[in-house]
Each structure stands twice: as C-alpha cells, then as structure tokens.
Design a protein around this motif. Structure first.
Motif, PDB file in Angstrom:
ATOM      1  N   LYS A  73      -5.524  -5.510   3.879  1.00 58.55           N
ATOM      2  CA  LYS A  73      -5.958  -6.507   2.892  1.00 58.55           C
ATOM      3  C   LYS A  73      -4.769  -6.973   2.048  1.00 58.55           C
ATOM      4  O   LYS A  73      -4.620  -8.157   1.776  1.00 58.55           O
ATOM      5  N   LEU A  74      -3.909  -6.041   1.638  1.00 59.24           N
ATOM      6  CA  LEU A  74      -2.721  -6.409   0.860  1.00 59.24           C
ATOM      7  C   LEU A  74      -1.808  -7.331   1.656  1.00 59.24           C
ATOM      8  O   LEU A  74      -1.251  -8.282   1.114  1.00 59.24           O
ATOM      9  N   ARG A  75      -1.642  -7.032   2.928  1.00 57.56           N
ATOM     10  CA  ARG A  75      -0.796  -7.866   3.778  1.00 57.56           C
ATOM     11  C   ARG A  75      -1.359  -9.284   3.860  1.00 57.56           C
ATOM     12  O   ARG A  75      -0.606 -10.262   3.797  1.00 57.56           O
ATOM     13  N   ALA A  76      -2.662  -9.402   3.975  1.00 58.78           N
ATOM     14  CA  ALA A  76      -3.295 -10.725   4.041  1.00 58.78           C
ATOM     15  C   ALA A  76      -3.106 -11.476   2.730  1.00 58.78           C
ATOM     16  O   ALA A  76      -2.802 -12.678   2.733  1.00 58.78           O
ATOM     17  N   ILE A  77      -3.262 -10.795   1.611  1.00 60.03           N
ATOM     18  CA  ILE A  77      -3.093 -11.425   0.299  1.00 60.03           C
ATOM     19  C   ILE A  77      -1.653 -11.908   0.124  1.00 60.03           C
ATOM     20  O   ILE A  77      -1.407 -13.037  -0.298  1.00 60.03           O
ATOM     21  N   ASN A 128      -2.348   5.482   5.267  1.00 61.85           N
ATOM     22  CA  ASN A 128      -2.010   4.244   4.569  1.00 61.85           C
ATOM     23  C   ASN A 128      -2.684   4.164   3.202  1.00 61.85           C
ATOM     24  O   ASN A 128      -2.131   3.592   2.272  1.00 61.85           O
ATOM     25  N   ARG A 129      -3.881   4.715   3.088  1.00 62.75           N
ATOM     26  CA  ARG A 129      -4.567   4.718   1.793  1.00 62.75           C
ATOM     27  C   ARG A 129      -3.798   5.588   0.804  1.00 62.75           C
ATOM     28  O   ARG A 129      -3.685   5.245  -0.371  1.00 62.75           O
ATOM     29  N   ARG A 130      -3.237   6.685   1.261  1.00 61.88           N
ATOM     30  CA  ARG A 130      -2.417   7.534   0.377  1.00 61.88           C
ATOM     31  C   ARG A 130      -1.185   6.766  -0.091  1.00 61.88           C
ATOM     32  O   ARG A 130      -0.822   6.819  -1.265  1.00 61.88           O
ATOM     33  N   ALA A 131      -0.546   6.043   0.814  1.00 62.76           N
ATOM     34  CA  ALA A 131       0.615   5.225   0.447  1.00 62.76           C
ATOM     35  C   ALA A 131       0.198   4.102  -0.496  1.00 62.76           C
ATOM     36  O   ALA A 131       0.928   3.751  -1.427  1.00 62.76           O
ATOM     37  N   PHE A 152     -14.132   2.812   2.474  1.00 63.20           N
ATOM     38  CA  PHE A 152     -13.247   3.973   2.579  1.00 63.20           C
ATOM     39  C   PHE A 152     -12.604   4.125   3.948  1.00 63.20           C
ATOM     40  O   PHE A 152     -11.443   4.460   4.056  1.00 63.20           O
ATOM     41  N   GLY A 153     -13.304   3.877   5.001  1.00 68.34           N
ATOM     42  CA  GLY A 153     -12.759   4.056   6.340  1.00 68.34           C
ATOM     43  C   GLY A 153     -11.765   2.987   6.747  1.00 68.34           C
ATOM     44  O   GLY A 153     -11.101   3.104   7.764  1.00 68.34           O
ATOM     45  N   ARG A 154     -11.660   1.935   5.958  1.00 67.88           N
ATOM     46  CA  ARG A 154     -10.768   0.828   6.286  1.00 67.88           C
ATOM     47  C   ARG A 154      -9.405   1.010   5.621  1.00 67.88           C
ATOM     48  O   ARG A 154      -9.255   1.733   4.650  1.00 67.88           O
ATOM     49  N   ASP A 155      -8.436   0.304   6.123  1.00 64.54           N
ATOM     50  CA  ASP A 155      -7.066   0.390   5.643  1.00 64.54           C
ATOM     51  C   ASP A 155      -6.830  -0.679   4.570  1.00 64.54           C
ATOM     52  O   ASP A 155      -6.865  -1.867   4.871  1.00 64.54           O
ATOM     53  N   LEU A 172     -10.409   8.529  16.050  1.00 59.95           N
ATOM     54  CA  LEU A 172      -9.755   9.542  15.223  1.00 59.95           C
ATOM     55  C   LEU A 172      -8.350   9.098  14.814  1.00 59.95           C
ATOM     56  O   LEU A 172      -7.946   9.291  13.658  1.00 59.95           O
ATOM     57  N   ALA A 173      -7.624   8.497  15.725  1.00 59.69           N
ATOM     58  CA  ALA A 173      -6.270   8.024  15.409  1.00 59.69           C
ATOM     59  C   ALA A 173      -6.317   6.912  14.366  1.00 59.69           C
ATOM     60  O   ALA A 173      -5.513   6.903  13.421  1.00 59.69           O
ATOM     61  N   ASN A 174      -7.256   5.985  14.498  1.00 58.71           N
ATOM     62  CA  ASN A 174      -7.386   4.906  13.521  1.00 58.71           C
ATOM     63  C   ASN A 174      -7.786   5.442  12.154  1.00 58.71           C
ATOM     64  O   ASN A 174      -7.307   4.959  11.124  1.00 58.71           O
ATOM     65  N   ALA A 175      -8.667   6.438  12.122  1.00 61.01           N
ATOM     66  CA  ALA A 175      -9.074   7.038  10.854  1.00 61.01           C
ATOM     67  C   ALA A 175      -7.890   7.746  10.192  1.00 61.01           C
ATOM     68  O   ALA A 175      -7.707   7.659   8.972  1.00 61.01           O
TER      69      ALA A 175
END
Length: 96
Positions: free
Chosen positions: A76-80, A36-39, A69-72, A27-30
């Motif tokens: 991915k942006l940080r990796a790129i 983060n998806r909103r940001a 959808f469930g992922r942050d 639940l905390a990770n979700a």
C-alpha cells in the motif's frame, strides 16, 4: 488394473504436489507479509524529515496500517508513493 483404476490413482498422485505447493506458497507469503509489517512499524519511529526523504508522510503510514493483518502494508505504501510521484511529474510537465 483397469484403465479407470489407473486414471483415478493418477489424479490423486498429481493433486498432492499441487496442494503442497499451494500450502507452501501461502506460508511463504504470510511470512513475507509478517516480516514486512515489522519493517513497516519501524518506519513509524522515523522523523517526518526522514519519511519525506523516502517520499512518505506520517499520514501515509496511518493509511497503510489500515490494511488487514494478513496483507503486506508496504504494498500500500508503494502504491501511495508511486501515485504521488506520478502526480508531481504530471504537475511539473504542465508548468514547464
């Protein structure tokens, strides 16, 4: 109480906190991924110059939005961004 009865009760007692901890972690990770998806969507409102200032392009946003959808997407942006920075550093070393 025999040893067998005690052992079976002990197992039930110790598994409950582990299951509760896993549920809380999920639940905390979700929640963090949702936040983060909103940001991440706010990044889409930035101009190309502002994105360049933080080391991103509009194409990077399009790539990152493709994560499930469930992922942050910020992971991915940080990796790129870090891959791009490493590539630029390697090219700078070769030129110098």
């Amino acid at each position: 109480m025999t040893t067998i009865e005690f052992a079976s009760e002990t197992q039930r007692i110790t598994t409950r906190p582990a299951v509760a901890t896993r549920v809380i972690n999920v639940l905390a990770n979700a929640y963090v991924a949702w936040k983060n998806r909103r940001a991440f969507y706010r990044l889409g409102e930035m101009s190309d110059a502002e994105l360049a200032d933080i080391g991103l392009t509009r194409a990077d946003l399009h790539v990152a939005v493709g994560v499930p959808f469930g992922r942050d997407p910020t992971v991915k942006l940080r990796a790129i961004a870090s891959e791009r920075a490493d590539t630029i550093e390697d090219l700078a070393r070769r030129v110098a």
